[in-house]
Design a protein around this motif. Structure first.
Motif, PDB file in Angstrom:
ATOM      1  N   GLY A  93       0.810  -1.177  -0.005  1.00  0.00           N
ATOM      2  CA  GLY A  93      -0.002  -0.049  -0.042  1.00  0.00           C
ATOM      3  C   GLY A  93       1.033   1.125  -0.001  1.00  0.00           C
ATOM      4  O   GLY A  93       0.525   2.275  -0.721  1.00  0.00           O
ATOM      5  N   MET A  94       2.022   1.187   0.876  1.00  0.00           N
ATOM      6  CA  MET A  94       2.788   2.732   0.907  1.00  0.00           C
ATOM      7  C   MET A  94       3.489   2.666  -0.521  1.00  0.00           C
ATOM      8  O   MET A  94       3.791   3.742  -0.905  1.00  0.00           O
ATOM      9  N   LYS A  95       3.935   1.523  -1.263  1.00  0.00           N
ATOM     10  CA  LYS A  95       4.621   1.581  -2.667  1.00  0.00           C
ATOM     11  C   LYS A  95       3.612   2.542  -3.526  1.00  0.00           C
ATOM     12  O   LYS A  95       3.916   3.180  -4.416  1.00  0.00           O
ATOM     13  N   GLN A  96       2.375   1.898  -3.400  1.00  0.00           N
ATOM     14  CA  GLN A  96       1.234   2.519  -4.327  1.00  0.00           C
ATOM     15  C   GLN A  96       1.134   4.051  -4.015  1.00  0.00           C
ATOM     16  O   GLN A  96       1.044   4.836  -5.096  1.00  0.00           O
ATOM     17  N   LYS A  97       0.936   4.272  -2.816  1.00  0.00           N
ATOM     18  CA  LYS A  97       0.924   5.625  -2.774  1.00  0.00           C
ATOM     19  C   LYS A  97       2.145   6.604  -2.915  1.00  0.00           C
ATOM     20  O   LYS A  97       1.785   7.838  -3.518  1.00  0.00           O
ATOM     21  N   LEU A  98       3.393   5.963  -2.668  1.00  0.00           N
ATOM     22  CA  LEU A  98       4.302   6.763  -3.119  1.00  0.00           C
ATOM     23  C   LEU A  98       4.401   6.766  -4.597  1.00  0.00           C
ATOM     24  O   LEU A  98       4.935   7.896  -5.162  1.00  0.00           O
ATOM     25  N   GLY A  99       4.026   5.811  -5.461  1.00  0.00           N
ATOM     26  CA  GLY A  99       3.979   5.785  -6.827  1.00  0.00           C
ATOM     27  C   GLY A  99       3.155   6.833  -7.300  1.00  0.00           C
ATOM     28  O   GLY A  99       3.224   7.674  -8.323  1.00  0.00           O
ATOM     29  N   LEU A 100       1.810   7.122  -6.561  1.00  0.00           N
ATOM     30  CA  LEU A 100       1.214   8.302  -6.904  1.00  0.00           C
ATOM     31  C   LEU A 100       1.851   9.590  -6.727  1.00  0.00           C
ATOM     32  O   LEU A 100       1.448  10.534  -7.384  1.00  0.00           O
ATOM     33  N   VAL A 101       2.372   9.820  -5.525  1.00  0.00           N
ATOM     34  CA  VAL A 101       2.968  11.114  -5.207  1.00  0.00           C
ATOM     35  C   VAL A 101       4.064  11.488  -6.506  1.00  0.00           C
ATOM     36  O   VAL A 101       3.892  12.431  -6.679  1.00  0.00           O
ATOM     37  N   CYS A 102       4.935  10.307  -6.709  1.00  0.00           N
ATOM     38  CA  CYS A 102       5.771  10.569  -7.894  1.00  0.00           C
ATOM     39  C   CYS A 102       5.101  11.033  -9.013  1.00  0.00           C
ATOM     40  O   CYS A 102       5.524  11.854  -9.942  1.00  0.00           O
ATOM     41  N   THR A 103       3.816  10.444  -9.467  1.00  0.00           N
ATOM     42  CA  THR A 103       3.224  10.460 -10.561  1.00  0.00           C
ATOM     43  C   THR A 103       2.493  12.120 -10.719  1.00  0.00           C
ATOM     44  O   THR A 103       2.395  12.886 -11.658  1.00  0.00           O
ATOM     45  N   VAL A 115      -3.176  -4.430  -3.222  1.00  0.00           N
ATOM     46  CA  VAL A 115      -3.259  -3.424  -1.893  1.00  0.00           C
ATOM     47  C   VAL A 115      -4.417  -3.665  -0.962  1.00  0.00           C
ATOM     48  O   VAL A 115      -5.549  -4.081  -1.566  1.00  0.00           O
ATOM     49  N   ASP A 116      -3.999  -3.640   0.482  1.00  0.00           N
ATOM     50  CA  ASP A 116      -5.050  -3.797   1.259  1.00  0.00           C
ATOM     51  C   ASP A 116      -6.410  -2.930   1.218  1.00  0.00           C
ATOM     52  O   ASP A 116      -6.119  -1.737   0.516  1.00  0.00           O
ATOM     53  N   PRO A 117      -7.462  -3.302   1.961  1.00  0.00           N
ATOM     54  CA  PRO A 117      -8.722  -2.053   1.918  1.00  0.00           C
ATOM     55  C   PRO A 117      -8.393  -0.784   2.385  1.00  0.00           C
ATOM     56  O   PRO A 117      -8.813   0.114   2.099  1.00  0.00           O
ATOM     57  N   VAL A 118      -7.769  -0.800   3.383  1.00  0.00           N
ATOM     58  CA  VAL A 118      -7.574   0.471   4.085  1.00  0.00           C
ATOM     59  C   VAL A 118      -6.526   1.480   3.128  1.00  0.00           C
ATOM     60  O   VAL A 118      -6.920   2.528   2.998  1.00  0.00           O
ATOM     61  N   SER A 119      -5.507   0.878   2.572  1.00  0.00           N
ATOM     62  CA  SER A 119      -4.574   1.453   1.718  1.00  0.00           C
ATOM     63  C   SER A 119      -5.439   1.884   0.426  1.00  0.00           C
ATOM     64  O   SER A 119      -5.534   2.991  -0.389  1.00  0.00           O
ATOM     65  N   ARG A 120      -6.539   1.011  -0.229  1.00  0.00           N
ATOM     66  CA  ARG A 120      -7.483   1.332  -1.189  1.00  0.00           C
ATOM     67  C   ARG A 120      -8.211   2.560  -0.996  1.00  0.00           C
ATOM     68  O   ARG A 120      -8.320   3.408  -1.672  1.00  0.00           O
ATOM     69  N   ARG A 121      -8.810   2.531   0.418  1.00  0.00           N
ATOM     70  CA  ARG A 121      -9.624   3.676   0.646  1.00  0.00           C
ATOM     71  C   ARG A 121      -8.889   4.974   0.808  1.00  0.00           C
ATOM     72  O   ARG A 121      -9.292   6.054   0.160  1.00  0.00           O
ATOM     73  N   ASP A 122      -7.762   4.893   1.085  1.00  0.00           N
ATOM     74  CA  ASP A 122      -6.684   6.090   1.351  1.00  0.00           C
ATOM     75  C   ASP A 122      -6.541   6.495  -0.080  1.00  0.00           C
ATOM     76  O   ASP A 122      -6.525   7.913  -0.475  1.00  0.00           O
TER      77      ASP A 122
END
Length: 655
Positions: free
Chosen positions: A150-160, A177-184
């Motif tokens: 989940g943290m990797k995906q959120k970092l990928g979004l920041v870089c995008t 990605v787990d459901p909490v990170s998906r909702r984030d």
């Protein structure tokens, strides 16, 4: 149309778009429009053409047919793609695929900022805003390779997003990605839409995410089946869903399956899509189908979900054939008498890696013939527990038994009695179907006669007859997963461990896979322990254990977990409003922490369990946010998961 992004309501227009890879036609005759300021979703299985369209729209993939315009610029040359690239952000498919493993969070962001020529005087503010929004600001120095999925995906979004693109293209950003990170993740997109007017093109394999989109394109075989708002698409296949509970489940499933092909076992229920019927007609049809065997059964009728509609559309257009699985006869007697012996028992299992507790006092039980789900966020300790139970990893503390063998001392005896299907590696892709099965048979020590017998069983169970000579890499994902399951079962284990077994599999393939698991548990008495991030799949389990920070924090049936949350927080309320983002912001201000945006809807759990739909609608009106409707809705397992995990996170922050 001009190159000015504000001159037209359209950001993307595809007309007769087509893409070939050699002789393979990946996309054909696709027409699509994405409007400025919306989150547009592409939904479909692997091979539907989603990634080809997205890469072409980002200017990184050429195409052979039709026309594709982005910001009014026809992408017919490298020069044209170059003119718009500063306004586009692309996040490719795969956890962390656009990141650098050895760089820290901050170093990754800084690298992409330099690559995108972000002015130094603007970088610090943008970086702080995005890292705070994604809750990564406290981990700036952590290397990317040490982040959870989940943290990797959120970092990928920041870089995008660091160069503030006007159009972001996200290819399956929430897979794995787990459901909490998906909702984030979805909350971040909604905020960007509100504050910056960003347009997003997002693909997903999670059908339940469709409600997050402004509009959706359902794709299959390189073509669009339908395009529209989620509510509009749900009306495309007329019918209702009838759930039958009680009675003998296997017999009920078989009886209904004779007349209604779109049927599945879901936990203790049998769930069937009844074509072209309303609520009364659907109930009457299933009662006729059961023909007097419905005594003692409860029938519940509901509107179909988008996944039901998608599968019904494929079935009606004869794009897929739904054949309920029938397990071929096995040597082991069905539903053996295990004399009360537990299939799996974990007693206070713990595992340390230095000072880090990956698993802490984990205890649970799995009975023969039971499907047991192990749920948890990325890094919760699920894989560590499975590795201890299968003998791959020695526990630091605690003990356990698997298939009657002590996990600490049994050694190969446990491996003979269990099957294991990992998410990352289960098959040899360069080997044929037949070679994979025979290899696993040899590993488990089966003689030649037994190998022939079990090979025939696996081929029939997995529906791979006639494909024996095909390489595993050439199989569609659904067939590949069934082959992997067959290889894990070739030696007839008493217990099978499945780690994220359906990740990336299309809805039809997932249903077929779960049908097989149901038959194995009910007809052969096999115990199944499964981990999954598809919360809709958790409904298939008889029992669940929810892990957090290495500990089991909830242990109950899916229905029991939902009832516990409703006792604590009240019923889930769905708000239909013309001002969804403003409504969500108001709820957050009122202390309603468990609130989330679902497209044009808002879902929330009351801060006060006594608040009902009428009370909330009145309060919204008083706040100047009149709602078109507020209604109670049944909790999903995703709601339960997110509620439990975010509540535990909040307690830790207060401690």
């Amino acid at each position: 149309m001009t190159g000015d992004a504000t001159a037209s309501p359209l950001v993307l227009r595809a007309q007769g778009f087509g893409k070939r890879y050699g002789r393979t036609q990946a996309v054909q005759g696709l027409d699509l429009e994405v409007r400025r300021g919306e989150i547009f979703g592409l939904i479909g299985p692997d091979g539907a053409g989603k990634s080809s369209l997205m890469k072409a729209a980002a200017g990184v993939l050429s195409f052979e047919e039709g026309r594709l315009e982005v910001f009014g610029t026809s992408l017919d040359s490298d020069a044209a793609a170059e003119r718009i690239k500063d306004r586009i952000g692309l996040m490719p498919q795969g956890l962390g695929q656009n990141l650098y493993a050895d760089l820290s969070i901050e170093e990754n962001v800084d690298f992409f900022a330099r690559l995108r020529l972000v002015p130094k005087d603007e970088l610090a503010e943008r970086k702080q805003t995005l890292l705070a929004m994604t809750r990564l600001d406290k981990f700036r120095d952590r290397p990317m390779k040490q982040l959870s999925g989940g943290m990797k995906q959120k970092l990928g979004l920041v870089c995008t997003l660091i160069h503030q693109p006007q159009f972001i293209i996200l290819d399956e950003p929430t897979t794995g990605v787990d459901p909490v990170s998906r909702r984030d993740f979805w909350a971040i997109l909604a905020e960007l839409l509100r504050s910056q007017g960003t347009t997003a093109l997002v693909s997903t394999a999670y059908m339940d995410e469709a409600s997050r989109f402004s509009r959706v394109a359902l794709m299959f075989g390189g073509k669009t089946l339908a395009v529209g708002a989620p509510d509009e698409l749900r009306q495309l296949a007329r019918g209702v869903v009838v759930s039958v509970t009680g009675g003998e489940q296997v017999r009920t499933l078989d009886r209904i399956g004779e007349r209604h092909p779109q049927v599945e076992a879901l936990g203790p229920a049998v769930r069937v899509f009844v074509d072209d019927q309303d609520e009364a007609g659907g109930r009457a049809e299933i009662e006729r189908t059961l023909d007097g065997q419905s005594q003692g059964c409860a029938l519940d009728v509901s509107a179909p979900e988008l996944e039901d509609v998608f599968i019904a559309m494929l079935r009606r257009r004869e794009l897929v054939t739904l054949v309920p699985p029938k397990l071929p006869p096995a040597r082991r007697a069905a539903a053996q008498n295990h004399d009360g012996v537990l299939a799996i028992e974990a007693r206070g299992l713990g595992r340390r890696f230095g000072d880090f507790k990956a698993a802490d006092d984990v205890s649970f039980q799995v009975r023969p013939g039971e499907i047991f789900g192990l749920l948890g966020a990325n890094g919760a300790g699920k894989s560590t527990v499975i590795k201890m139970l299968t003998g791959i990893l020695s526990p630091t503390s605690g003990s356990g038994q698997v298939a009657g063998a002590d996990m600490r001392t049994a050694g190969f005896a446990i491996k003979e009695r269990i099957g294991y299907m990992s998410q990352a590696f289960s098959l040899y892709m360069d080997l044929t179907v037949l070679e994979n099965i025979r290899l696993y048979a040899a590993v488990y020590g089966l003689n030649e006669a037994r190998t022939r017998e079990r090979t025939a069983w696996v081929l029939e169970m997995a529906g791979l007859g006639g494909l024996q000579g095909m390489r595993a890499s050439q199989l569609p994902m659904g067939q590949r997963q069934r082959l992997a399951l067959g290889c894990a079962l070739v030696h007839e284990p008493q217990v099978v461990f499945l780690d994220e077994p359906t990740s990336g599999v299309d809805p039809v393939g997932r249903r077929s896979f779960w049908d097989i698991l149901f038959r194995l548990s009910r007809e052969e008495g096999m115990a199944v322990l499964v981990t999954t991030h598809y919360m809709s799949e958790a409904e298939h389990c008889d029992h669940l254990a929810l892990m957090y920070a290495g500990r089991v924090v909830a242990d109950d049936s899916p229905a029991g977990m939902k009832a516990a949350v409703e006792r604590e927080a009240g019923h889930l309320l769905e708000i239909r409003s013309g001002q969804p983002t403003e409504t969500l912001a108001w709820l957050k201000q009122q202390g309603w922490r468990h609130s989330a945006l679902f497209g044009t809807l808002v879902h929330c759990l009351p801060a006060d369990p006594a608040v009902d739909a009428a009370t909330l609608q009145a309060r919204l009106g008083e706040a100047g946010l009149p709602a078109q409707a507020v209604a109670a809705r049944p909790l999903s397992m995703e709601d339960v998961f997110v509620y439990r995990i975010t509540d535990l996170e909040a307690r830790e922050r207060r401690a």
